[in-house]
Structures are given as C-alpha cells and as structure tokens.
Design an enzyme around this catalytic site. Sequence first.
Site, PDB file in Angstrom:
ATOM      1  N   GLU A  49      -2.926   0.815  -6.766  1.00 27.27           N
ATOM      2  CA  GLU A  49      -1.866  -0.129  -7.134  1.00 27.27           C
ATOM      3  C   GLU A  49      -1.595   0.046  -8.624  1.00 27.27           C
ATOM      4  OE1 GLU A  49      -0.201  -1.587  -5.000  1.00 27.27           O
ATOM      5  OE2 GLU A  49      -1.445  -2.187  -3.305  1.00 27.27           O
ATOM      6  N   CYS A 101       0.870  -1.174   0.000  1.00 27.80           N
ATOM      7  CA  CYS A 101       0.000   0.000   0.000  1.00 27.80           C
ATOM      8  C   CYS A 101       0.901   1.217   0.000  1.00 27.80           C
ATOM      9  CB  CYS A 101      -0.912  -0.001   1.229  1.00 27.80           C
ATOM     10  SG  CYS A 101      -1.985   1.460   1.313  1.00 27.80           S
TER      11      CYS A 101
END
Length: 218
Positions: free
Chosen positions: A104, A2
């Site tokens: 992402e 993350c």
Amino acid sequence: MCGRFSQFSAYPRLAKRLRVSMDADAPPPRYNIPPGTWIAGVRKSAHDAPPVQLNFWWGYRPKWAKGKAAQPINARVETVATSGYFKHAFARARCIVPADGWYEWLATVSGKQPHYLTRIDREPIAFAGIYAEREDGSLGCAILTEPARGSAAEVHDRMPLILDDASLEPWLDPDLTDRETIRAVVRHIDAGVIEHWPVSRAVNRPGNDEDAGLINPA
C-alpha cells in the site's frame, strides 16, 4: 484496496495445507504482482472435488458484461453479496489467492511511500477472491477488500480480506451459497498478526516483479 502483492513462498505451503491438486507446476516467485496479469489461485468445482490450482486473470469481468464493462481488481465485502455484478460469483464462484504480503502507498510530505504488509509470523496469507468466466473462456478474478484493521489502517483505509485457517474450506465450497451462512462461517484473521514497513520506491514500477529485495525495509 489491494493493488500489488507478492507470492514467492506462500503458494506451495498453502497448497499443501489445502491438499491442492496441482494442474501445473508451482508458480515462480513473484515479488510485485500488478493487476492485469495472470495470477495463481485455488478453486473447487464441486463440494466433493479436490481444490485445484488455476491461473486467473487479475481483473473481473463476466462474459455477459462484454465490451468496455468495468474490470475491477477488488470487490468490497460490504456490497459483494448484493451487487448485480458480483453476487453470482460470491454465491458460487469463490477462490483463494495465496500471498506472502501486499503493498500500500502512504501519503507523505515527500510523496507516496510504498509499504509492505505481511504476517508477523510469515505464515501464508489467503486472500478471499471471486471469479467469473470471461468472454474468451478464461477466468478473471477480483480480491475482496474490507475496512483496514490494526496496523494496516496506518497505511490505507482498505485491506484485502484475509481468511483464517478454519475458513479456507468453506470459502471454496461451491455448494455453500446462502449469503448469511457464508458470513456466519467465514472469518478474517486477527488484525494483530499484520505488520508493515516502508520499502523502496522501485516497487512503483509494475514490471519490476522478480527482485526479492523489493520487500526489504527501505
């Protein structure tokens, strides 16, 4: 992993659910939060104390580490409870980072394409985090990650550990220190509630944090 996330509506909704004592105004909307910045989070100082809002530096480095020690932004669930760098924080210094979603990057023939991942129902997301006091007295945190599940695995092999509602209070409880007990009472959300879509490569610029259009489908 993350490495970027958004926090524009989740904080006040999650704070209300947790009955957070607000030490400061609700954080301003942010759509592309990068590491190495201050982020809003929640912690408890004692079992019977109310959760409080605090600002954490997104980069974990305990004050005893000093110097040029690593400053990770993520900690893996597989090793966080046993790593010498993280295990004290896992036992006694856990926090929650409210979010609306995260980014992402998916490798494609035309380069890395950013995707935005969020809950299908747009409910607040609660990232599990750990924190430690830094050399300057401030608090630095890392967000826990786990192997990607569900549709998140289509984009990356890791994802943040997102707590389900029943896990919020025990995760914040500093008196809950036993590793196996923590693992027994803390659960992640069902992978089926996560969806994702490609977004503009404008999100690649870390300073681009105030544009609400960043989360729109490309």
